[in-house]
Each structure stands twice: as structure tokens, then as C-alpha cells.
Design an enzyme around this catalytic site. Structure first.
Site, short mmCIF file in Angstrom:
data_model
loop_
_atom_site.label_atom_id
_atom_site.label_comp_id
_atom_site.label_asym_id
_atom_site.label_seq_id
_atom_site.Cartn_x
_atom_site.Cartn_y
_atom_site.Cartn_z
CB CYS A 65 -48.89 -31.68 48.65
SG CYS A 65 -49.11 -31.35 46.90
CG HIS A 98 -36.50 -43.11 29.68
ND1 HIS A 98 -37.65 -43.26 28.53
CD2 HIS A 98 -35.79 -44.17 29.69
CE1 HIS A 98 -37.52 -44.35 28.20
NE2 HIS A 98 -36.68 -45.28 28.87
#
Length: 155
Positions: A65, A98
Site C-alpha cells: 500500500c 526467526h
């Protein structure tokens, strides 16, 4: 890789460039819109990408966006979606490695085209491989938070 991509009107031009780039690199890219720069609502794009991932149509997604903030917030409301806004190489791979980030978010008014290509490549090349106890512990806590609030919504 099979992935899904979506944007609002502000992200449309960059979405088109990233979609074409990734297709040329051999990725199967499902475009869930928008298909023009006509005004649109960013939550619709986030929901379309999230729904495709939840349905198993694609394993990862990209949302764009104007700033990246709106679609990131909206996407993270969807259970199972772990969206992260990344405008750099490190965040793009670290978020996957992670935190098992499955949606890359970029702001079209923030990031240039060439950097967007690099960030997308890095995101798609990364794998969730965290076996280090601290990362496993943190990831399990993320899943527990999601489960807690998902149950609260259904009761």
C-alpha cells in the site's frame, strides 16, 4: 514458489512491477488485486492475501500500500498471518528465519522498485529454521497469543 500478491490503489504500480519481476524469475504469482489505480480500501487487499494463504492456495504473500502500515495492521488481524513491513534486506530474511513471517509488506511511497525486488527476493529465499531455544520459545509465545485471542472471538 507459489505466492499471492495484493495491493490497494496506492500500491498498485509497485505491485505490478514486483508481480512481473517475480513471474519472470519463475515464481507462480496469484494476483488478488487491485487491478487499477482507482481508489480502493487496503483492508480488502490484506484480507484477500490472508484468505489465499489460509486456504493453502499459496504459502507466502506480498502486500503493498502507500506506506505499508495499513495493510500490515489489517493482515495481522487474520489468524495464521504473520505480516512484517520490510524495506531492507536484513528485515526481510530475519522476519522469516526467526518469526516465520509469511507476508511481506512494503510501502510503495517508501521503497524504490529495485530495492523492492531485492527485498522480495530475500523474503522468498529465506526459510524458518530457528532451532535456537530463544527463538523457538518466542515463536511458541506468538502462537499462544494468537490462539488465545482466536478462541476469544469464537466464544
Amino acid at each position: 514458489m507459489k505466492l499471492v500478491i495484493g495491493s490497494d490503489h496506492a500500491g498498485f504500480p509497485l505491485k505490478e512491477e514486483v508481480r512481473a519481476y517475480l513471474s519472470l524469475k519463475g515464481h507462480e504469482v496469484l494476483d488478488v488485486g487491485v487491478y487499477s489505480a482507482a481508489p480502493s480500501d487496503y483492508p480488502d487487499a490484506a484480507e484477500a492475501v490472508g484468505d489465499a494463504i489460509r486456504a493453502g492456495v499459496a504459502s507466502r504473500g506480498i502486500l503493498i500500500c502507500g506506506s505499508g502500515v495499513g495493510v500490515c495492521i489489517a493482515a495481522n488481524k487474520i489468524p495464521g498471518i504473520r505480516a512484517g513491513m520490510c524495506h531492507d534486506h536484513y528485515s526481510a530474511h530475519q522476519g522469516v528465519e526467526h518469526d516465520e513471517m509469511n507476508v511481506l509488506v512494503m510501502g510503495a511511497r517508501i521503497i524504490g522498485t529495485e530495492t523492492a525486488y531485492d527485498v522480495a527476493d530475500t523474503f522468498l529465499a529465506a526459510n524458518f529454521v530457528s532451532t535456537e531455544p530463544r527463538f523457538v520459545r518466542r515463536y511458541k509465545k506468538l502462537l499462544a497469543i494468537e490462539a488465545k485471542y482466536s478462541r476469544a472471538l469464537t466464544t
